[in-house]
Design an enzyme around this catalytic site. Structure first.
Site, PDB file in Angstrom:
ATOM      1  CB  SER A  36      -0.943   0.026   1.209  1.00  0.00           C
ATOM      2  OG  SER A  36      -0.209  -0.006   2.422  1.00  0.00           O
ATOM      3  CG  ASP A 328      -4.624   5.493   6.449  1.00  0.00           C
ATOM      4  OD1 ASP A 328      -3.427   5.355   6.768  1.00  0.00           O
ATOM      5  OD2 ASP A 328      -5.145   4.839   5.527  1.00  0.00           O
ATOM      6  CG  HIS A 331      -1.332   4.052   4.349  1.00  0.00           C
ATOM      7  ND1 HIS A 331      -2.504   3.499   4.824  1.00  0.00           N
ATOM      8  CD2 HIS A 331      -0.628   3.048   3.777  1.00  0.00           C
ATOM      9  CE1 HIS A 331      -2.511   2.196   4.533  1.00  0.00           C
ATOM     10  NE2 HIS A 331      -1.393   1.898   3.904  1.00  0.00           N
TER      11      HIS A 331
END
Length: 355
Positions: A36, A328, A331
């Site tokens: 991610s 978040d 991240h």
């Protein structure tokens, strides 16, 4: 004299924009593998709960569009591509709105939630590293068909390959589930992952890749989610130094791998691009970079929200993500990504501008 946050960011973007076109021709494309940290939207097109193709993700991206990047805007690989004078963003391979005409100058095969360990990708049913390699082989065929064999092979050899994963192997796999922790000590698991990374690089090399960057682990104990977990287990919300120590140790092993592969594989140029120190500095000295908060994330309460929990319905989501290191609970924000990219380009990737 101490720099202000705004002047530092201006300098970062200035440096990213000042590479000449002559230099940029050394690398015709950026090819991305990973999780991610670098997924630009592949998980949008597979059956998994681990997605970010909804607001408020992407609210600071061009047009305010949620793309599947786990950020409020661009991610580190986009800024690296921009720094090399190639293009502003790197498209996801599985996105049907793009094709080989878009991918010829860069493409992303990464999948949020994956790791070096195949067992890690099974947790959220995401794309394992071996499958990313299969997509890359498919891409090579399309590239040669589009450019011709000779030019296609040249593009493959001159492109820069960015590999960024490993955090999920520890935080979502080893420390949460018994399958690996009951079989390996932490050091043994690190060595297992390094061997897997080595085999992946060797396979890329056999397919023609010659310029590569392996991404180191971030200070994963300082992610807001891990700070929150420390509170649950009786801590005070500090960084989990155990996890940071493991990240440092693993990065040291990756550095040894890079040195070994440079000797083993003739003609390869490979570096370890380590984000640990620059992200740690942002966390420890947020005001230096123009941030106000490095302990909590922008989305929701800033403590645990990510993926579907970081939605437009999340209360308290911040108004200005540029004041936060983290978007978040897992991240970084677009601004933090830009600072990391600037550091990585100047410190590790600059050698690819002349080779």
């Amino acid at each position: 004299m101490e720099k202000t946050g705004s002047s530092f960011i201006f300098l970062a973007f200035f440096l990213l924009q000042t590479l000449t076109k002559h230099e940029a021709t050394k690398v015709p494309a950026i090819i991305v593998f990973g999780d991610s940290s670098v997924d630009s939207g592949n998980n949008n097109h597979i059956s998994t709960v681990l997605k970010s193709n909804f607001p408020p993700y992407g609210r600071d991206f061009d047009g305010g569009k949620p793309t599947g990047r786990f950020s409020n805007g661009k991610i580190v690989t986009d800024f690296i591509s921009q720094a090399f004078g190639i293009k502003a963003t790197i498209p996801a391979y599985l996105d049907p709105s793009f094709n080989i005409t878009d991918f010829v100058t860069g493409v992303c095969f990464a999948s949020a939630g994956t790791g070096y360990d195949n067992a890690t990708s099974d947790i959220f049913s995401v794309i394992p590293l071996w499958k990313q390699l299969e997509y890359y082989k498919e891409y090579q065929t399309k590239l040669r068909d589009y450019l011709g064999a000779s030019k296609g092979n040249a593009t493959i050899a001159k492109s820069l390959y960015l590999i960024s994963l490993g955090t999920n192997d520890f935080l979502e796999n080893y420390f949460l589930l018994p399958r690996r922790s009951s079989k390996f000590s932490v050091e043994e698991y690190q060595s297992f992952l390094v061997r897997t990374a080595a085999e992946f690089v060797r396979k890329l090399y056999k397919l023609g890749a010659r310029k590569m960057s392996i991404g180191g682990l971030p200070p994963m104990g300082c992610l807001p989610l891990e700070r929150t977990s420390s509170v649950v287990f009786g801590g005070g919300g500090e960084c989990v130094e155990k996890y940071n120590g493991i990240a440092k140790d693993f990065n040291g092993k990756l550095m040894g791998l890079v040195e070994m592969l440079e000797k083993e594989l003739g003609g390869i140029r490979i570096v370890l691009s380590n984000p640990f120190d620059v992200l740690s500095d942002m966390i420890d000295h947020p005001s230096y970079y123009g941030f106000r908060n490095s302990a909590k994330a922008c989305c929701g309460t800033g403590r645990f929200e990510m993926g579907f929990m970081c939605s437009r319905l999340s209360p308290f989501t911040c108004d200005d993500a540029n004041k936060y290191v983290f978007w978040d609970a897992f991240h970084p924000t677009q601004k933090a990504h830009s600072i990391m990219a600037n550091h990585i380009v100047k410190t590790y990737l600059s050698i690819f501008l002349s080779t």
